[in-house]
Scaffold this motif. Structure first.
Motif, PDB file in Angstrom:
ATOM      1  N   MET A 254       3.135   3.573  -4.321  1.00  0.00           N
ATOM      2  CA  MET A 254       1.762   4.360  -3.731  1.00  0.00           C
ATOM      3  C   MET A 254       1.182   5.278  -4.607  1.00  0.00           C
ATOM      4  O   MET A 254       0.103   5.574  -4.460  1.00  0.00           O
ATOM      5  CB  MET A 254       1.924   4.940  -2.474  1.00  0.00           C
ATOM      6  CG  MET A 254       2.502   3.846  -1.042  1.00  0.00           C
ATOM      7  SD  MET A 254       0.919   2.700  -0.919  1.00  0.00           S
ATOM      8  CE  MET A 254      -0.387   3.986  -0.154  1.00  0.00           C
ATOM      9  N   ARG A 255       1.975   5.710  -5.575  1.00  0.00           N
ATOM     10  CA  ARG A 255       1.297   6.611  -6.929  1.00  0.00           C
ATOM     11  C   ARG A 255       0.488   5.840  -7.700  1.00  0.00           C
ATOM     12  O   ARG A 255      -0.122   6.617  -8.532  1.00  0.00           O
ATOM     13  CB  ARG A 255       2.497   7.544  -7.272  1.00  0.00           C
ATOM     14  CG  ARG A 255       3.290   8.267  -6.478  1.00  0.00           C
ATOM     15  CD  ARG A 255       4.428   8.939  -7.221  1.00  0.00           C
ATOM     16  NE  ARG A 255       5.515   9.573  -6.359  1.00  0.00           N
ATOM     17  CZ  ARG A 255       6.722   9.402  -6.586  1.00  0.00           C
ATOM     18  NH1 ARG A 255       7.099   8.924  -7.735  1.00  0.00           N
ATOM     19  NH2 ARG A 255       7.821   9.937  -5.499  1.00  0.00           N
ATOM     20  N   VAL A 256       0.590   4.537  -7.625  1.00  0.00           N
ATOM     21  CA  VAL A 256      -0.184   3.917  -8.722  1.00  0.00           C
ATOM     22  C   VAL A 256      -1.638   3.281  -8.151  1.00  0.00           C
ATOM     23  O   VAL A 256      -1.511   2.760  -7.073  1.00  0.00           O
ATOM     24  CB  VAL A 256       0.801   2.640  -9.247  1.00  0.00           C
ATOM     25  CG1 VAL A 256       0.027   1.939 -10.236  1.00  0.00           C
ATOM     26  CG2 VAL A 256       1.877   3.266  -9.742  1.00  0.00           C
ATOM     27  N   ILE A 257      -2.664   3.895  -8.924  1.00  0.00           N
ATOM     28  CA  ILE A 257      -3.749   3.005  -8.461  1.00  0.00           C
ATOM     29  C   ILE A 257      -4.018   1.560  -8.966  1.00  0.00           C
ATOM     30  O   ILE A 257      -3.893   1.782 -10.405  1.00  0.00           O
ATOM     31  CB  ILE A 257      -5.253   3.972  -8.938  1.00  0.00           C
ATOM     32  CG1 ILE A 257      -4.688   5.539  -8.493  1.00  0.00           C
ATOM     33  CG2 ILE A 257      -6.305   3.481  -8.301  1.00  0.00           C
ATOM     34  CD1 ILE A 257      -4.523   5.516  -6.894  1.00  0.00           C
ATOM     35  N   SER A 258      -4.405   0.595  -8.269  1.00  0.00           N
ATOM     36  CA  SER A 258      -4.306  -0.747  -8.913  1.00  0.00           C
ATOM     37  C   SER A 258      -5.833  -0.945  -9.431  1.00  0.00           C
ATOM     38  O   SER A 258      -6.961  -0.634  -9.288  1.00  0.00           O
ATOM     39  CB  SER A 258      -3.855  -1.694  -7.934  1.00  0.00           C
ATOM     40  OG  SER A 258      -5.166  -1.802  -6.647  1.00  0.00           O
TER      41      SER A 258
ATOM     42  N   GLU B  36       7.141   4.567  -1.980  1.00  0.00           N
ATOM     43  CA  GLU B  36       6.453   5.615  -2.294  1.00  0.00           C
ATOM     44  C   GLU B  36       6.117   5.871  -3.686  1.00  0.00           C
ATOM     45  O   GLU B  36       5.097   6.334  -4.022  1.00  0.00           O
ATOM     46  CB  GLU B  36       7.287   7.078  -1.785  1.00  0.00           C
ATOM     47  CG  GLU B  36       7.499   7.253  -0.265  1.00  0.00           C
ATOM     48  CD  GLU B  36       6.121   7.255   0.355  1.00  0.00           C
ATOM     49  OE1 GLU B  36       5.209   8.208  -0.137  1.00  0.00           O
ATOM     50  OE2 GLU B  36       5.865   6.792   1.311  1.00  0.00           O
ATOM     51  N   THR B  37       6.995   5.225  -4.625  1.00  0.00           N
ATOM     52  CA  THR B  37       6.803   5.323  -5.978  1.00  0.00           C
ATOM     53  C   THR B  37       5.373   4.440  -6.325  1.00  0.00           C
ATOM     54  O   THR B  37       4.511   4.701  -7.170  1.00  0.00           O
ATOM     55  CB  THR B  37       7.846   4.585  -6.931  1.00  0.00           C
ATOM     56  OG1 THR B  37       8.786   5.525  -6.496  1.00  0.00           O
ATOM     57  CG2 THR B  37       7.654   4.955  -8.369  1.00  0.00           C
TER      58      THR B  37
ATOM     59  N   SER C 124      12.763   1.874  -9.963  1.00  0.00           N
ATOM     60  CA  SER C 124      12.107   2.705 -10.985  1.00  0.00           C
ATOM     61  C   SER C 124      12.902   3.847 -11.641  1.00  0.00           C
ATOM     62  O   SER C 124      12.382   4.684 -12.400  1.00  0.00           O
ATOM     63  CB  SER C 124      10.779   3.175 -10.424  1.00  0.00           C
ATOM     64  OG  SER C 124      11.306   4.160  -9.442  1.00  0.00           O
TER      65      SER C 124
ATOM     66  N   GLU D 219      11.131   3.232  -2.942  1.00  0.00           N
ATOM     67  CA  GLU D 219      10.411   2.310  -3.852  1.00  0.00           C
ATOM     68  C   GLU D 219       9.033   2.293  -3.458  1.00  0.00           C
ATOM     69  O   GLU D 219       7.990   2.166  -4.197  1.00  0.00           O
ATOM     70  CB  GLU D 219      11.160   1.227  -4.050  1.00  0.00           C
ATOM     71  CG  GLU D 219      12.573   1.209  -4.851  1.00  0.00           C
ATOM     72  CD  GLU D 219      13.057  -0.126  -4.739  1.00  0.00           C
ATOM     73  OE1 GLU D 219      14.006  -0.472  -5.402  1.00  0.00           O
ATOM     74  OE2 GLU D 219      12.776  -1.097  -3.998  1.00  0.00           O
TER      75      GLU D 219
END
Length: 466
Positions: A451-455, A448-449, A76, A446
């Motif tokens: 985990m910041r996104v809501i699916s 941790e990055t 990312s 990666e």
């Protein structure tokens, strides 16, 4: 690609790819009127990093410097934390990148006459950079060489063609072919489905021939607009270079036709994932296949290679399946393997022994996904077999019938895979502790990055129900 073109491909490889020395490379460039050189180095994700420079400037000083952070970058664009073991060089000091002239090739999609050349990374005191994927593969191959062995590999790379997608919130879809319609069902091995994209594949063949890259076969895989390209067998470093360049080639050819080519392990829900199968054998100093004895039967080294692959594949899963998405492919409901069982001509197992004569006896690792860095995946796969031969391991009994109903042997997610990778002392001895710590730190960063996104799944099932 016409038969006439294909018949001249071997001659094209000798003529169009590589040089022995800097002076040979200079003449190669002059003969082709090359104006610019792309000086590239594969990073941990297999992304081409580097610089573009005028040809004259390149030959005035073929080595170049780049910061050490190129080998600590996440997919990312971030970096592993400096205060974490393996987090990187706090000073971000320069590395020395030296060209491998044998990789010199044209860039056929460039608008101006351009060539590319892959570089190796060294510290300023001349030591190979431990975290460089290309140097890691060399390190593993050297372990074989110290025993008088030479590994031989042949990769198979699966990928999807999809419609251009500029909004990541929308699912990917198959592209429109020459019929004016997208694929709606699975067309495994269909010639007509490949012909839907004839012009695209003509460009892939032409681009490959121009670079001296040799395609063995092209087939349509199970998924909608999912393809597979098989490469001829050869030296691990040469084949890793080819996969690295093929990925770039396929993406560029697809863009020319307003199509995306993706090597994501699981790009489309309810469609099969994409793998990078690796066929492996080992030859001795006389060039004989170490996997067959003098009577042509499977040798003890063959079974030890299998045993090592079974034992150590779970420990290198974060290399074979390097992203959160990679583990969506490895499910019981798909055609991908979920364990380290092996079998003769059995495609449901993680380790397959294809039918062959004694001279071609080999082991196919079906676990890696196509999103894996080819240098790292090949190095890890060969390391498993090497450890098996060094330790004299014995495999389990081969599986008849489907292995999909058996227990999972492989990690189910990225963090589990990283922990298993870090805890394997035998791998530290092969890869080196510096690489192991650095790679693990990148993968955790990666995650941790991610985990910041809501699916969409979370919004669908949790929004009003919890």
């Amino acid at each position: 690609m016409s038969k006439k073109k294909r018949s001249g491909l071997k001659e094209a490889i000798a003529d169009r790819r590589g040089a022995a020395t800097a002076e040979d490379a200079r003449q190669w460039v002059l003969d082709r009127g090359i104006e610019e050189l792309e000086c590239v180095v594969p990073d941990q994700a297999g992304v081409a990093r580097g610089k573009i420079m005028p040809a004259a400037k390149f030959f005035a000083s073929p080595t170049m410097n780049m910061p050490s952070s190129i080998f600590h970058q996440t997919i990312s664009g971030g970096y592993a934390a400096d205060d974490e073991p393996g987090g990187g060089d706090p000073a971000d000091s320069d590395l020395v990148l030296e060209p491998d002239f044998s990789t010199l090739a044209v860039v056929p999609w460039a608008s101006d006459p351009t060539a590319q050349i892959i570089h190796d990374a060294f510290h300023r005191d001349g030591r190979p950079v431990e975290v460089s994927p290309r140097q890691l593969l060399k390190r593993v191959v050297d372990l074989y060489a110290n025993k008088g062995w030479t590994p031989v590999i042949a990769p198979e790379i699966e990928f999807y063609l999809v419609k251009p997608n500029t909004d990541p919130d929308y699912p990917l879809e198959p592209p429109i072919g020459r019929s004016g319609r997208p694929e709606t069902g699975r067309q495994s091995y269909s010639i007509s489905a490949v012909n839907e994209f004839d012009e695209l594949f003509e460009d892939i063949y032409d681009f490959s021939e121009a670079q001296g890259l040799e395609i063995d076969t092209l087939i349509h895989e199970e998924g909608a607009a999912q393809m597979e390209i098989n490469l001829r067998h050869g030296h691990p470093l040469a084949l890793a270079d080819q996969v690295f360049m093929f990925k770039r080639t396929i993406r560029e050819a697809a863009l020319k036709h307003n199509i995306y080519a993706t090597f994501m392990a699981k790009p489309i829900a309810n469609e099969p994932g994409s793998a990078m199968h690796i066929h492996q054998s080992v030859v001795d100093a006389e060039g004989s296949n170490l996997f067959s004895d003098k009577q042509g039967k499977p040798s003890s080294e063959f079974f030890s290679f299998l045993g090592g692959t079974q034992k150590y594949l779970p420990t290198v899963m974060c290399v074979m399946a390097p992203y959160v998405n990679s583990y969506r492919r490895l499910t019981r409901q798909s055609s991908a393997p979920i364990n380290v069982q092996w079998g003769y001509d059995n495609r449901t197992t993680g380790i397959r022994v294809p039918p062959s004569g004694p001279s071609a006896r080999r082991v196919e690792n079906r676990v890696p996904s196509s999103d894996a860095n080819p240098y790292l995946a090949i190095a890890a796969s060969l390391a498993c077999g090497y450890l098996g031969m060094i330790e004299g391991l014995t495999p389990s009994e081969p599986i008849d019938g489907s292995a999909h109903g058996l227990d999972y042997d492989l990690p189910r997610g990225l963090l589990e895979a990283v922990a298993t990778f870090e805890n394997c002392e035998a791998l530290h001895n092969v890869f080196g502790k510096t690489f192991t710590a650095t790679y693990a730190a990148i993968k955790r960063a990666e995650f941790e990055t991610f985990m910041r996104v809501i699916s969409p799944w979370e919004r669908e099932y949790l929004l009003l129900n919890v």
